[in-house]
Design a protein around this motif. Structure first.
Motif, PDB file in Angstrom:
ATOM      1  N   GLY A  42      -1.497   6.866  -0.513  1.00 43.64           N
ATOM      2  CA  GLY A  42      -1.316   7.105   0.916  1.00 43.64           C
ATOM      3  C   GLY A  42      -0.073   6.425   1.455  1.00 43.64           C
ATOM      4  N   LEU A  43       0.128   5.174   1.040  1.00 44.03           N
ATOM      5  CA  LEU A  43       1.294   4.435   1.529  1.00 44.03           C
ATOM      6  C   LEU A  43       2.591   5.061   1.016  1.00 44.03           C
ATOM      7  N   SER A  44       2.609   5.473  -0.261  1.00 50.73           N
ATOM      8  CA  SER A  44       3.835   6.063  -0.814  1.00 50.73           C
ATOM      9  C   SER A  44       4.160   7.377  -0.120  1.00 50.73           C
ATOM     10  N   SER A  45       3.118   8.104   0.314  1.00 48.83           N
ATOM     11  CA  SER A  45       3.353   9.348   1.057  1.00 48.83           C
ATOM     12  C   SER A  45       4.035   9.054   2.399  1.00 48.83           C
ATOM     13  N   ILE A  46       3.621   7.937   3.033  1.00 42.92           N
ATOM     14  CA  ILE A  46       4.178   7.577   4.339  1.00 42.92           C
ATOM     15  C   ILE A  46       5.533   6.889   4.190  1.00 42.92           C
ATOM     16  N   LEU A  47       5.589   5.899   3.277  1.00 45.35           N
ATOM     17  CA  LEU A  47       6.775   5.053   3.168  1.00 45.35           C
ATOM     18  C   LEU A  47       7.919   5.734   2.419  1.00 45.35           C
ATOM     19  N   PHE A  48       7.579   6.390   1.294  1.00 42.65           N
ATOM     20  CA  PHE A  48       8.605   7.004   0.449  1.00 42.65           C
ATOM     21  C   PHE A  48       8.639   8.531   0.556  1.00 42.65           C
ATOM     22  N   LYS A  49       7.718   9.098   1.372  1.00 42.06           N
ATOM     23  CA  LYS A  49       7.599  10.554   1.491  1.00 42.06           C
ATOM     24  C   LYS A  49       7.349  11.214   0.136  1.00 42.06           C
ATOM     25  N   ASP A  50       6.697  10.441  -0.761  1.00 42.61           N
ATOM     26  CA  ASP A  50       6.457  10.949  -2.116  1.00 42.61           C
ATOM     27  C   ASP A  50       5.218  10.274  -2.688  1.00 42.61           C
ATOM     28  N   PRO A  51       4.068  10.985  -2.754  1.00 40.03           N
ATOM     29  CA  PRO A  51       2.828  10.358  -3.238  1.00 40.03           C
ATOM     30  C   PRO A  51       2.876   9.942  -4.705  1.00 40.03           C
ATOM     31  N   SER A  52       3.864  10.450  -5.450  1.00 42.93           N
ATOM     32  CA  SER A  52       3.963  10.085  -6.871  1.00 42.93           C
ATOM     33  C   SER A  52       4.515   8.675  -7.069  1.00 42.93           C
ATOM     34  N   LYS A  53       5.002   8.051  -6.002  1.00 41.31           N
ATOM     35  CA  LYS A  53       5.572   6.708  -6.113  1.00 41.31           C
ATOM     36  C   LYS A  53       4.534   5.625  -5.796  1.00 41.31           C
ATOM     37  N   SER A  54       3.275   5.887  -6.177  1.00 44.43           N
ATOM     38  CA  SER A  54       2.208   4.931  -5.897  1.00 44.43           C
ATOM     39  C   SER A  54       2.396   3.614  -6.644  1.00 44.43           C
ATOM     40  N   LYS A  55       3.039   3.672  -7.814  1.00 45.04           N
ATOM     41  CA  LYS A  55       3.284   2.439  -8.573  1.00 45.04           C
ATOM     42  C   LYS A  55       4.190   1.503  -7.778  1.00 45.04           C
ATOM     43  N   GLU A  56       5.251   2.048  -7.213  1.00 45.74           N
ATOM     44  CA  GLU A  56       6.161   1.229  -6.413  1.00 45.74           C
ATOM     45  C   GLU A  56       5.462   0.712  -5.156  1.00 45.74           C
ATOM     46  N   ALA A  57       4.623   1.552  -4.563  1.00 45.80           N
ATOM     47  CA  ALA A  57       3.883   1.128  -3.368  1.00 45.80           C
ATOM     48  C   ALA A  57       2.946  -0.029  -3.682  1.00 45.80           C
ATOM     49  N   SER A  58       2.281   0.028  -4.842  1.00 49.15           N
ATOM     50  CA  SER A  58       1.343  -1.036  -5.237  1.00 49.15           C
ATOM     51  C   SER A  58       2.022  -2.398  -5.285  1.00 49.15           C
ATOM     52  N   GLU A  59       3.303  -2.401  -5.664  1.00 49.36           N
ATOM     53  CA  GLU A  59       4.027  -3.663  -5.833  1.00 49.36           C
ATOM     54  C   GLU A  59       4.281  -4.376  -4.511  1.00 49.36           C
TER      55      GLU A  59
END
Length: 315
Positions: free
Chosen positions: A227-244
């Motif tokens: 959810g955060l990667s969808s909002i922050l990076f506009k890309d839900p596939s970047k969940s690994k980066e969001a987790s960090e």
């Protein structure tokens, strides 16, 4: 999840220990020194492996379908457990279970999110995502616990509250908000454990406690990494980066003084030794309930209030 190199080393050490024990017992040879040496190496390696897990790896581990559920822990720590059903308004929600049981000398009310260990059960349990009636059932049982002066134990393990149209029509937001309000002023102690995923308001709906604990490899956050990667990076596939960047691990949250206690897990998670993790959970519950026996109702409420007022002061 764990690097292949570390996993292979751990499995080799486990195999060597098993072989030495077999040789020692079948040939009556004392190999205790060598066995102890290998066991110490194994303990050190597994400890380092757990410490070095990335936040993304911990998210994956917290979602493992083999991870112990509320029912697994209840069966280990509680005797004479009687499950109670229904919110007395609409229907029963199987994604939250609750009931009455005994933990040693203490009669307690236990409430928790319930996932499944297979696809069929996960569908039945709505993957641990409660509807409003789940939270209303939880509140009914908490008010009952207050009436009969029973401490409350909650187990948190949900991706979040169910966000379907029917849940919104039946007042999902109101049900969670009312739980937060009512839990803040209950006159009995509340001990909360995050045992897997602690996701958003779905977790908070049974998460207002005097003590908040997390299993070592569980996670607790206001939104999922996807959810955060969808909002922050506009890309839900970047969940690994969001987790960090989310500060969602038990170590992060203890450092921020949001949680009070971390329950250690074995290598590969609680599913590797549910008996040991259950024993540690039970010991902590008994220790804290003995502490709260000495406090008045007003002191219990004040302690809970002050705990949440302190959150954020260290930032």
């Amino acid at each position: 999840m764990f690097t292949i190199d570390i996993q292979e080393k751990i499995e080799k050490l486990e195999g060597d220990i098993k072989k030495l024990k077999l040789i020692s017992s079948s040939n009556e040879i004392d190999l205790s020194d060598k066995i102890t040496d290998l066991e110490n190496k194994l303990k050190k390696l597994t400890s380092e492996a757990c410490i070095n897990l990335s936040p993304h790896e911990k998210v994956s581990l917290s979602r493992d379908i083999k991870r112990p559920t509320t029912k697994n822990y209840v069966s280990k720590i509680c005797s004479n457990f009687i499950e109670l059903h229904g919110d007395r308004l609409y229907k029963d929600d199987p994604s939250i279970i609750g009931g009455i049981g005994n933990i040693d000398e203490f009669s307690v009310t236990i409430i928790g999110h319930q996932k499944g260990n297979n696809v069929h059960e996960n569908i039945k349990r709505n993957f641990g995502m409660p509807h409003p009636e789940g939270y209303r059932k939880a509140l009914r049982l908490m008010k009952q616990a207050e009436k009969f002066k029973r401490p409350i134990i909650t187990f948190i393990d949900t991706p979040g509250a169910f966000c379907g149209i029917e849940a919104e029509e039946r007042g999902q937001g109101e049900a969670i908000a009312k739980n937060l309000f009512e839990m803040s002023k209950l006159k009995v102690p509340i001990i909360c454990f995050v045992i897997g995923e602690g996701g958003s308001g779905g977790a908070l709906g049974i998460g207002v406690g005097n003590d908040i604990c997390m299993l070592e490899h569980s996670v607790y956050s206001v939104i999922s990494p996807e959810g955060l990667s969808s909002i922050l990076f506009k890309d839900p596939s970047k969940s690994k980066e969001a987790s960090e960047v989310m500060k969602l691990t038990s170590q992060d949250l203890q450092e921020l003084k949001i949680i009070d206690k971390i329950i250690e897990e074995p290598f590969k998670g609680a599913q590797a030794n549910v008996e040991k993790v259950s024993e540690d959970i039970k010991s902590f519950i008994i220790e804290r309930l003995n502490h709260y026996k000495e406090l008045s109702e007003a002191e219990i409420i004040t302690q809970r209030y002050n705990k949440f007022r302190e959150i954020g002061k260290c930032l």
